[in-house]
Scaffold this active site. Structure first.
Site: not given
Ligand code: G3P
Length: 218
Positions: A83
């Site tokens: 990533k």
């Molecule tokens: O894979 C990306 C994800 O973990 C981000 O999610 O909820 O932190 O925006 P969030």
């Protein structure tokens, strides 16, 4: 549509394994920190549990170190996907790693132009963050629609749209209706997908009527 689970919590992954739903896993530095585990060890364990793509994120911000970290992450297991943040250096690292046949997932994508850059750099996956766009009053799913439309115009683009930052079942439903390739879903949201009151009500009625027969299948 492929379902990836968005977590570095091995117990969350184990709890979903026997549903057959898991096509892969995504992590990020915040999820690794939340797990309290060493990144190399937890990714190795996850790669054994889930044979599909497992994303581990670099923590360097310059291309040279991203490439070095990416090669180290890729050496953990064949199903590791590296990533990389959608920055100038992240795109350079994506291009370099893709040239080495290392799978890449370009993350922190918030515009269709960014997604076009990742595709041209040979990214295996692009991760647009829909929930974080919603958080600032911008419609995250509109970005998915734009990326899917642009990518569909160019058959040579092999980058898969991996919808990330999913916060609720509606994000998944809309992503599926748009034909996104992958959704990476928090375990909590995966569990929400099963729920419907009419299913619960119908099963309760079936069990009540079945009980009245006095029969047993086994
Ligand atoms: O894979 C990306 C994800 O973990 C981000 O999610 O909820 O932190 O925006 P969030």
């Amino acid at each position: 549509m492929k379902f990836f689970v968005d977590t570095a919590d091995v117990d969350e992954i184990k709890g979903l394994l026997d549903t057959g739903l898991l096509d892969g896993v995504t992590t990020n530095p915040s999820l690794i920190a939340k797990s309290g585990r060493n990144i190399l060890q937890v990714l190795e364990e996850i790669c054994v549990l889930v044979p599909g793509p497992v994303s581990g994120e670099v923590t360097a911000t310059n291309a040279a170190d991203m490439i070095r970290e990416g090669e180290k992450l890729a050496s953990i297991a064949d199903n590791i996907t590296v990533k990389l943040p959608l920055t100038f250096d992240g795109i350079k690292a994506c291009y370099a790693l893709s040239q080495k046949d290392i799978k890449t997932n370009v993350t922190l994508c918030f515009s269709a132009n960014q997604a076009l850059l990742a595709a041209k750099a040979g990214a295996t996956f692009i991760s647009p963050f829909v929930g974080r766009l919603d958080d600032i009053g911008s419609n995250g799913m509109d970005l998915i629609a734009d990326i899917c439309q642009i990518y569909s115009m160019y058959p040579t683009i092999e980058t898969e749209v991996l919808v990330a930052s999913i916060r609720n079942p509606i994000h998944l439903l809309e992503a599926a209706k748009m034909g996104a390739d992958v959704a990476t879903i928090p375990a909590k949201v995966i569990h929400q997908l099963f729920n419907h009151p009419l299913t619960d009500k119908g099963l309760e009625a079936f069990m009540k009527d079945w009980e009245s027969t006095g029969q047993s299948i086994l």
